[in-house]
Design an enzyme around this catalytic site. Structure first.
Site, PDB file in Angstrom:
ATOM      1  N   PHE A  75      21.745   2.296  16.168  1.00 41.20           N
ATOM      2  CA  PHE A  75      22.406   2.015  14.889  1.00 41.20           C
ATOM      3  C   PHE A  75      21.762   0.790  14.224  1.00 41.20           C
ATOM      4  CE2 PHE A  75      25.810  -0.215  12.485  1.00 41.20           C
ATOM      5  CZ  PHE A  75      25.886   0.698  11.447  1.00 41.20           C
ATOM      6  N   GLN A  76      21.430   0.922  12.966  1.00 47.37           N
ATOM      7  CA  GLN A  76      20.777  -0.120  12.159  1.00 47.37           C
ATOM      8  C   GLN A  76      19.463  -0.584  12.773  1.00 47.37           C
ATOM      9  OE1 GLN A  76      23.760  -3.110  11.048  1.00 47.37           O
ATOM     10  NE2 GLN A  76      24.060  -1.915   9.178  1.00 47.37           N
TER      11      GLN A  76
ATOM     12  N   MET B 270       8.208  -4.409 -21.984  1.00 47.75           N
ATOM     13  CA  MET B 270       6.768  -4.377 -21.670  1.00 47.75           C
ATOM     14  C   MET B 270       6.273  -2.943 -21.527  1.00 47.75           C
ATOM     15  SD  MET B 270       4.103  -6.093 -21.408  1.00 47.75           S
ATOM     16  CE  MET B 270       4.064  -7.804 -20.896  1.00 47.75           C
TER      17      MET B 270
ATOM     18  N   LYS C  31      19.122  -8.702  19.513  1.00 42.26           N
ATOM     19  CA  LYS C  31      20.438  -9.319  19.733  1.00 42.26           C
ATOM     20  C   LYS C  31      20.599  -9.903  21.140  1.00 42.26           C
ATOM     21  CE  LYS C  31      25.291  -8.569  18.761  1.00 42.26           C
ATOM     22  NZ  LYS C  31      26.286  -7.667  18.166  1.00 42.26           N
TER      23      LYS C  31
ATOM     24  N   GLU D 202      20.117  -8.847   0.279  1.00 39.25           N
ATOM     25  CA  GLU D 202      19.145  -9.588   1.092  1.00 39.25           C
ATOM     26  C   GLU D 202      17.882  -9.980   0.346  1.00 39.25           C
ATOM     27  OE1 GLU D 202      20.793  -6.941   2.095  1.00 39.25           O
ATOM     28  OE2 GLU D 202      21.843  -7.480   3.945  1.00 39.25           O
TER      29      GLU D 202
HETATM   30  C1  LIG Z   1      10.835  -3.755  -9.415  1.00 45.38           C
HETATM   31  C2  LIG Z   1      10.008  -3.330 -10.577  1.00 45.38           C
HETATM   32  N1  LIG Z   1      10.109  -2.088 -11.078  1.00 45.38           N
HETATM   33  C3  LIG Z   1       9.358  -1.705 -12.140  1.00 45.38           C
HETATM   34  C4  LIG Z   1       8.466  -2.562 -12.712  1.00 45.38           C
HETATM   35  C5  LIG Z   1       7.596  -2.113 -13.893  1.00 45.38           C
HETATM   36  N2  LIG Z   1       7.913  -2.896 -15.085  1.00 45.38           N
HETATM   37  C6  LIG Z   1       7.185  -3.957 -15.475  1.00 45.38           C
HETATM   38  S1  LIG Z   1       7.807  -4.718 -16.813  1.00 45.38           S
HETATM   39  C7  LIG Z   1       9.054  -3.609 -16.938  1.00 45.38           C
HETATM   40  C8  LIG Z   1      10.090  -3.730 -18.013  1.00 45.38           C
HETATM   41  C9  LIG Z   1      10.825  -5.020 -17.940  1.00 45.38           C
HETATM   42  O1  LIG Z   1      11.944  -4.974 -18.789  1.00 45.38           O
HETATM   43  P1  LIG Z   1      12.808  -6.266 -19.039  1.00 45.38           P
HETATM   44  O2  LIG Z   1      13.147  -6.923 -17.768  1.00 45.38           O
HETATM   45  O3  LIG Z   1      13.949  -5.928 -19.927  1.00 45.38           O
HETATM   46  O4  LIG Z   1      11.791  -7.238 -19.766  1.00 45.38           O
HETATM   47  P2  LIG Z   1      11.065  -7.114 -21.197  1.00 45.38           P
HETATM   48  O5  LIG Z   1       9.718  -6.534 -20.956  1.00 45.38           O
HETATM   49  O6  LIG Z   1      11.927  -6.243 -22.054  1.00 45.38           O
HETATM   50  O7  LIG Z   1      11.003  -8.517 -21.688  1.00 45.38           O
HETATM   51  C10 LIG Z   1       8.969  -2.634 -15.920  1.00 45.38           C
HETATM   52  C11 LIG Z   1       9.911  -1.504 -15.766  1.00 45.38           C
HETATM   53  C12 LIG Z   1       8.367  -3.852 -12.125  1.00 45.38           C
HETATM   54  N3  LIG Z   1       7.507  -4.759 -12.574  1.00 45.38           N
HETATM   55  N4  LIG Z   1       9.154  -4.220 -11.098  1.00 45.38           N
END
Ligand SMILES: Cc1ncc(C[n+]2csc(CCOP(=O)(O)OP(=O)(O)O)c2C)c(N)n1
Length: 584
Positions: free
Chosen positions: A112-113, A481, A162, A50
């Site tokens: 439910f749900q 990052m 519903k 979703e």
């Molecule tokens: C849903 C979610 N969980 C955790 C984070 C924290 N976070 C920010 S950047 C990142 C790493 C991203 O890794 P990737 O998608 O491989 O991109 P890269 O930085 O390697 O280019 C994380 C875990 C976030 N922004 N969103």
């Protein structure tokens, strides 16, 4: 006319001009799906989770300018949707999201749900409704669309029990909406506009700082006119990219945490700073008391609550960016009548020279390697190959910032990124929504290996629904990052960042019926991208990049923008980056 509630929902959508919705069925909304079975003129795209319906609606909305619509069932489906709603709220994307709810007599019964949908989405939406009486159904939907796209746009949630969908009600779609306490201001105050015009013309070191609000208001032509008329350099936020052509000589590119040195320096030294549809986000300002310390600040925004929220504003103008800028251009022309021709350009000469020097000394740059692929190179090649004419979507992380820095944006509404919430997993489903709104156009999702895995199941939707999204995975084997922050701020105490070599993204793509391509050497990048563009259907290009690369410049969190950490300079890289600054 009497109609079942489910049919009323679809009739309302039709009257709002909706021809595409993203969704996933379940018990509470089955009456709507039953009505959809033989309803003409409404395409439904079946997603696999979703949140993807919400993100797809965001991508569709941001790039078409229409309101995105999604439909999911009750309980877990509604809670799955919440991330996308919050994402749309923070980036001011107009959505109407429908969720199913248990029948009214069971609400509060742990049925439910059942989940308290409106309780859960209250802070994640601009407004939300629980329809308790079928006679209110059509009016509520009318209000939902009105609220989503008026004033500062945002997501509106309508929760549909519903029994309301099953029973028959009188159907009469209202033609207007009156909400006593909701009256957005569209026209800016003429006196304030005059003051702003005078300040802009008289300034010695002015800067325009343009955000996503300029794109929502379709104000790019007015932004360009104002910048050229006043010869004021212009920087864009992450959400504003595309509002102004990056190849324009007045463009300073992006500002903020990973903005350019020259944009951040220009803002810091400005004497007049005008924000247009931008909200002084902490990723832009850095340390607030060090942000543009000597500038008189003008702020144009549709949302009065954004004015002076983070930074004191000298000349606030509440209104629609497009209308305000059109009036401001007139006021500037009036103001310029008392100056000799060419006086403005002459007055700006010193300021332009100073900025050119900052740009020469500290361009965006990275160290070239013959052996390992530099992620920035991939984006540069994509930009060159597509000439800035592709729709570009990203995940969240380093790759997102490199896309923002190295893709040379030309047009508004062609860039989707999760700016406010920073939602990993945003890329693929959002790109799907963009593609659905723009059949036949090239839509590229620049993703991280971490972000992509948060919604990679949507490859199935792309394949089944004929949505030929092209994904480029900037694969650095981990959460790049986070690795960068641990390297620079946490003294290289690396923890929970490696994602390992699995999955094999080429095989994963193939498992979904898509095409997989891999590039592991610099010489393979351009051919892989060319093949990606030439291949019909959804494609995943898995690009193995240097995992040690950092995004520079970088303002450490909580620091001032003048505390930027810059990329290590080399003459060779300096020359190369200077070339990339001049466009294609
Ligand atoms: C849903 C979610 N969980 C955790 C984070 C924290 N976070 C920010 S950047 C990142 C790493 C991203 O890794 P990737 O998608 O491989 O991109 P890269 O930085 O390697 O280019 C994380 C875990 C976030 N922004 N969103």
């Amino acid at each position: 006319m009497k109609l079942a509630g489910a049919r009323i929902v679809l009739e309302c959508l039709k009257r709002e001009g909706v021809d595409l919705i993203f969704g996933l069925p379940g018990g509470a909304v089955l009456p709507i799906y039953d009505a959809l079975y033989d309803f003409e003129g409404l395409r439904h795209i079946l997603v696999r989770q979703e949140a993807a319906a919400g993100h797809a609606a965001e991508g569709y909305s941001r790039t078409t300018g229409k309101t995105g619509v999604c439909l999911v069932t009750s309980g877990p489906a509604a809670t799955n949707l919440v991330t996308a709603l919050q994402d749309a709220l923070m980036d001011s994307i107009p959505l109407v999201a429908f969720t199913g709810q248990v029948p009214t007599h069971l609400i509060g019964n742990d049925a439910f749900q059942e989940a308290d949908n409106v309780g859960i989405t209250r802070s994640a939406t601009k407004h939300n409704f629980l329809v308790k009486d079928g006679d209110d159904l059509a009016g509520t939907i009318k209000e939902a669309f009105f609220l989503a796209r008026s004033g500062r746009p945002g997501p509106v949630h309508v929760d549909l029990p519903k029994d309301i969908l099953v029973k028959e009600w009188d159907f009469d779609y209202p033609s207007t909406v009156h909400l006593r306490s909701y009256n957005p201001t569209y026209e800016g105050h003429p006196g304030q506009i005059k003051k702003a015009a005078r300040a802009l013309v008289r300034a010695k070191r002015p800067v325009l700082y343009v955000g996503g609000g300029a794109i929502s208001a379709d104000a790019s032509p007015e932004v360009l006119e104002l910048a050229e008329l006043t010869q004021i350099p212009l920087t864009q936020t992450l959400m504003g990219l595309g509002a102004f052509p990056m190849a324009h000589p007045l463009s300073l590119d992006m500002l903020g945490m990973h903005g350019t040195y020259y944009a951040n320096m220009a803002v810091h030294h400005s004497d007049v700073l005008m924000a247009v549809g931008a909200r002084f986000d902490d990723r832009v300002t850095g340390k607030v008391d060090m942000f543009a310390p000597n500038a008189q600040i003008i702020h144009v925004d549709i949302d009065p609550s954004s004015i002076s929220k983070n930074i004191p504003v000298a000349i606030p103008i509440v209104g629609d960016c497009k209308r305000v800028l059109a009036k401001l251009v007139e006021a500037v022309r009036e103001e310029l009548k008392s100056y000799p021709a060419g006086a403005v350009r002459e007055a700006r000469r010193q300021w332009h020279e100073q900025i050119a020097e900052w740009r020469r000394n500290e361009p965006l740059r990275y160290e070239w390697s013959d052996d390992v692929i530099k992620p920035q190179y991939v984006i540069e090649q994509l930009s060159d190959l597509t000439k800035g004419e592709a729709y570009v979507v990203t995940g969240v992380g380093q790759h997102q910032m490199w896309a923002a820095q190295y893709y040379r944006f030309k047009h508004p509404r062609m860039w989707c990124t999760s700016g406010g919430l920073g939602t990993m997993g945003y890329g693929l489903p959002t790109a799907m929504g963009v593609q659905a709104g723009h059949p036949g156009r090239l839509v590229v999702n620049i993703d991280g290996d971490g972000s992509f895995q948060m919604n990679s199941q949507e490859l199935a939707t792309c394949h089944e629904e004929g949505l030929p999204v092209k994904t480029i995975i900037i694969n650095n084997g981990g959460h790049g990052m986070v690795r960068q922050w641990q390297r620079i701020i946490y003294k290289e105490r690396f923890c929970a960042i490696d994602l390992g070599p699995s999955p094999d993204f080429v095989k994963l793509a193939e498992a979904y019926g898509c095409t997989g391509i891999r590039a592991t050497k610099p010489s393979e990048v351009r051919p892989a991208l060319e093949k990606m563009v030439a291949t019909p259907g959804p494609v995943v290009v898995d690009v193995w990049v240097d995992k040690h690369e950092n995004v520079f410049p970088m303002v450490p969190a909580g620091g001032a923008n003048t505390d930027m950490i810059l990329a290590p300079p080399t003459r060779e890289v300096r020359d190369r980056a200077a070339k990339s600054q001049t466009g294609f």
